[in-house]
Design a protein around this motif. Structure first.
Motif, PDB file in Angstrom:
ATOM      1  N   GLN A   1      68.689  60.294  21.962  1.00 53.64           N
ATOM      2  CA  GLN A   1      67.621  60.073  20.985  1.00 53.64           C
ATOM      3  C   GLN A   1      66.316  59.691  21.682  1.00 53.64           C
ATOM      4  O   GLN A   1      65.242  60.174  21.305  1.00 53.64           O
ATOM      5  CB  GLN A   1      68.029  58.991  19.993  1.00 53.64           C
ATOM      6  CG  GLN A   1      67.027  58.799  18.881  1.00 53.64           C
ATOM      7  CD  GLN A   1      67.504  57.798  17.842  1.00 53.64           C
ATOM      8  OE1 GLN A   1      68.291  56.902  18.140  1.00 53.64           O
ATOM      9  NE2 GLN A   1      67.021  57.955  16.635  1.00 53.64           N
TER      10      GLN A   1
ATOM     11  N   ALA B   1      62.884  64.460   8.243  1.00 57.63           N
ATOM     12  CA  ALA B   1      63.671  63.560   9.087  1.00 57.63           C
ATOM     13  C   ALA B   1      63.503  62.114   8.630  1.00 57.63           C
ATOM     14  O   ALA B   1      64.475  61.350   8.610  1.00 57.63           O
ATOM     15  CB  ALA B   1      63.252  63.714  10.548  1.00 57.63           C
ATOM     16  N   ALA B   2      62.288  61.752   8.228  1.00 62.34           N
ATOM     17  CA  ALA B   2      62.062  60.400   7.723  1.00 62.34           C
ATOM     18  C   ALA B   2      62.885  60.158   6.458  1.00 62.34           C
ATOM     19  O   ALA B   2      63.508  59.101   6.301  1.00 62.34           O
ATOM     20  CB  ALA B   2      60.570  60.182   7.445  1.00 62.34           C
ATOM     21  N   GLU B   3      62.896  61.143   5.575  1.00 58.95           N
ATOM     22  CA  GLU B   3      63.665  61.014   4.335  1.00 58.95           C
ATOM     23  C   GLU B   3      65.158  60.847   4.614  1.00 58.95           C
ATOM     24  O   GLU B   3      65.847  60.109   3.905  1.00 58.95           O
ATOM     25  CB  GLU B   3      63.407  62.210   3.430  1.00 58.95           C
ATOM     26  CG  GLU B   3      62.016  62.197   2.824  1.00 58.95           C
ATOM     27  CD  GLU B   3      61.665  63.459   2.052  1.00 58.95           C
ATOM     28  OE1 GLU B   3      62.454  64.433   2.076  1.00 58.95           O
ATOM     29  OE2 GLU B   3      60.583  63.473   1.451  1.00 58.95           O
ATOM     30  N   GLN B   4      65.659  61.520   5.647  1.00 60.35           N
ATOM     31  CA  GLN B   4      67.070  61.357   6.013  1.00 60.35           C
ATOM     32  C   GLN B   4      67.368  59.933   6.467  1.00 60.35           C
ATOM     33  O   GLN B   4      68.507  59.479   6.382  1.00 60.35           O
ATOM     34  CB  GLN B   4      67.461  62.340   7.112  1.00 60.35           C
ATOM     35  CG  GLN B   4      67.556  63.761   6.631  1.00 60.35           C
ATOM     36  CD  GLN B   4      67.943  64.717   7.749  1.00 60.35           C
ATOM     37  OE1 GLN B   4      67.886  64.406   8.927  1.00 60.35           O
ATOM     38  NE2 GLN B   4      68.323  65.920   7.356  1.00 60.35           N
ATOM     39  N   GLU B   5      66.345  59.247   6.943  1.00 55.89           N
ATOM     40  CA  GLU B   5      66.489  57.851   7.368  1.00 55.89           C
ATOM     41  C   GLU B   5      66.072  56.878   6.270  1.00 55.89           C
ATOM     42  O   GLU B   5      65.896  55.694   6.515  1.00 55.89           O
ATOM     43  CB  GLU B   5      65.664  57.600   8.633  1.00 55.89           C
ATOM     44  CG  GLU B   5      66.118  58.387   9.840  1.00 55.89           C
ATOM     45  CD  GLU B   5      67.516  58.004  10.290  1.00 55.89           C
ATOM     46  OE1 GLU B   5      67.848  56.794  10.268  1.00 55.89           O
ATOM     47  OE2 GLU B   5      68.283  58.916  10.658  1.00 55.89           O
ATOM     48  N   ASN B   6      65.890  57.415   5.053  1.00 57.70           N
ATOM     49  CA  ASN B   6      65.457  56.613   3.896  1.00 57.70           C
ATOM     50  C   ASN B   6      64.111  55.939   4.126  1.00 57.70           C
ATOM     51  O   ASN B   6      63.872  54.811   3.703  1.00 57.70           O
ATOM     52  CB  ASN B   6      66.508  55.576   3.504  1.00 57.70           C
ATOM     53  CG  ASN B   6      67.785  56.229   3.028  1.00 57.70           C
ATOM     54  OD1 ASN B   6      67.745  57.189   2.256  1.00 57.70           O
ATOM     55  ND2 ASN B   6      68.911  55.731   3.495  1.00 57.70           N
ATOM     56  N   VAL B   7      63.232  56.651   4.833  1.00 59.90           N
ATOM     57  CA  VAL B   7      61.867  56.187   5.064  1.00 59.90           C
ATOM     58  C   VAL B   7      60.940  57.089   4.264  1.00 59.90           C
ATOM     59  O   VAL B   7      60.997  58.315   4.395  1.00 59.90           O
ATOM     60  CB  VAL B   7      61.500  56.245   6.566  1.00 59.90           C
ATOM     61  CG1 VAL B   7      60.046  55.868   6.780  1.00 59.90           C
ATOM     62  CG2 VAL B   7      62.436  55.353   7.375  1.00 59.90           C
TER      63      VAL B   7
END
Length: 102
Positions: free
Chosen positions: A12, A55-61
Motif C-alpha cells: 500500500q 476508492a474513498a467511498e470504498q473506505e467510507n470517506v
C-alpha cells in the motif's frame, strides 16, 4: 526483500507513493492535455479523480467529485482549466470520437 514478499502495508505504501509521483508528473506536464491522455492511454486526470472518489467511498470517506479533481489537479478544476487547458484540435476530437465509437 522481493516484491512477492511485501506485506500489505508495504504494498500500500509503494502504491500510494507511485500515485503521488504520477500526480507530480502530471502537474509538471501541464502540456499533456486530457484529450491527449485519453487518445493515447484511455484515461485522463478526470478519470483519476473519479477513481479517487470511488476508492474513498470504498473506505467510507465522503469525497465529492470537485474535491477529488482538486486533489488530482492540485488546484480547483476551474482554475486549472483557465490557466492550462487548451482547446482540442479537430484532429484530437476526431481521434477521440473514433476510439470511443468502437
Amino acid at each position: 526483500m522481493s516484491i512477492e514478499n511485501l506485506t500489505p502495508e508495504q504494498q500500500q505504501a509503494i502504491e500510494a507513493a507511485t500515485f503521488r509521483r504520477l500526480l507530480q508528473h502530471l502537474d509538471e506536464r501541464k502540456d499533456a492535455q486530457n484529450i491527449d491522455l485519453m487518445n493515447l492511454a484511455g484515461f485522463c486526470r478526470n478519470c483519476l479523480a473519479k477513481w479517487y472518489k470511488a476508492a474513498a467511498e470504498q473506505e467510507n470517506v465522503e469525497v465529492d467529485y470537485d474535491q477529488a479533481r482538486e486533489r488530482v489537479y492540485g488546484m480547483p478544476y476551474s482554475e486549472w482549466k483557465e490557466k492550462h487547458q487548451q482547446a482540442a484540435t479537430p484532429e484530437q476530437l476526431a481521434k477521440f470520437e473514433q476510439q470511443n465509437s468502437k
